[in-house]
Design a protein around this motif. Structure first.
Motif, PDB file in Angstrom:
ATOM      1  N   GLY A   5      85.805  21.266  40.912  1.00  0.00           N
ATOM      2  CA  GLY A   5      85.432  21.096  39.831  1.00  0.00           C
ATOM      3  C   GLY A   5      83.895  21.014  39.578  1.00  0.00           C
ATOM      4  N   LEU A   6      83.330  20.018  38.924  1.00  0.00           N
ATOM      5  CA  LEU A   6      81.861  20.087  38.524  1.00  0.00           C
ATOM      6  C   LEU A   6      81.137  18.970  39.548  1.00  0.00           C
ATOM      7  CD1 LEU A   6      82.400  19.082  34.699  1.00  0.00           C
ATOM      8  CD2 LEU A   6      82.208  21.236  35.725  1.00  0.00           C
ATOM      9  N   ALA A  27      83.124  16.862  31.818  1.00  0.00           N
ATOM     10  CA  ALA A  27      84.299  16.551  32.639  1.00  0.00           C
ATOM     11  C   ALA A  27      85.390  16.089  31.999  1.00  0.00           C
ATOM     12  CB  ALA A  27      83.992  15.809  33.944  1.00  0.00           C
ATOM     13  N   GLN A  32      88.111  17.864  33.998  1.00  0.00           N
ATOM     14  CA  GLN A  32      87.845  18.165  35.698  1.00  0.00           C
ATOM     15  C   GLN A  32      87.451  17.005  36.396  1.00  0.00           C
ATOM     16  OE1 GLN A  32      87.088  21.445  36.885  1.00  0.00           O
ATOM     17  NE2 GLN A  32      88.258  22.262  34.946  1.00  0.00           N
ATOM     18  N   HIS A  33      87.626  17.426  37.669  1.00  0.00           N
ATOM     19  CA  HIS A  33      87.195  16.488  38.811  1.00  0.00           C
ATOM     20  C   HIS A  33      85.581  16.234  38.517  1.00  0.00           C
ATOM     21  CE1 HIS A  33      85.330  15.471  42.625  1.00  0.00           C
ATOM     22  NE2 HIS A  33      86.346  14.373  42.408  1.00  0.00           N
ATOM     23  N   LEU A  34      85.025  15.297  38.831  1.00  0.00           N
ATOM     24  CA  LEU A  34      83.303  15.189  38.699  1.00  0.00           C
ATOM     25  C   LEU A  34      82.826  14.595  39.977  1.00  0.00           C
ATOM     26  CD1 LEU A  34      80.709  15.560  37.519  1.00  0.00           C
ATOM     27  CD2 LEU A  34      81.308  13.626  35.923  1.00  0.00           C
TER      28      LEU A  34
END
Length: 142
Positions: A5-6, A27, A32-34
């Motif tokens: 992810g980010l 995210a 998304q995973h952050l």
């Protein structure tokens, strides 16, 4: 290879807070995973401290002001997939990029004051160094 992810680098400054807000919004919109990451200058021999979703839900929060601030922004955005990380390193950009690469992050987000000319030569630019070293796309927030 699975992507994580980010990864948003933060030092608690006003400009990095803008990057935190941008990363949280991105995210959320992309689901998304952050991960928020802060670098403590010093010995590079120490292992990263990671507060994953399980630790965060259990109330085990990082003591770092910049990570707590970023966590507050993410909570306000109602993000579910979060991680907070503290790494040690003499060169913040190298530490950020190294962590991102080792942990398969596919996008780095950081803030920059946009220094130019002599100021940039004298002070350097962590953001520019991240862009130069990164293995993945980098978004610089101003």
């Amino acid at each position: 290879m699975m992507t994580s992810g980010l990864l948003c680098a933060t030092d608690g400054s006003a400009i990095s807070e803008k990057a935190v807000v941008y990363a949280a919004e991105l995210a959320r919109s992309q689901q998304q995973h952050l991960a928020f990451l802060t670098v403590v200058t010093g010995s590079e021999d120490q292992h990263p401290m990671v507060w994953d979703e399980k630790r965060l839900r259990a109330g085990d929060l990082p003591p770092d002001r910049e990570l707590l601030s970023a966590l507050s922004v993410a909570t306000h955005q109602e993000l579910q997939h979060l991680t907070c990380v503290r790494v040690h390193g003499r060169n913040p950009a190298a530490a950020i990029v190294s962590y991102a690469e080792k942990n398969n992050y596919h996008h780095i987000i950081a803030g920059s004051a946009g220094l130019t000319g002599a100021k940039r030569l004298l002070l350097g630019s962590v953001a520019a160094d991240i862009v130069t070293r990164a293995h993945c796309p980098v978004t610089i927030v101003r």
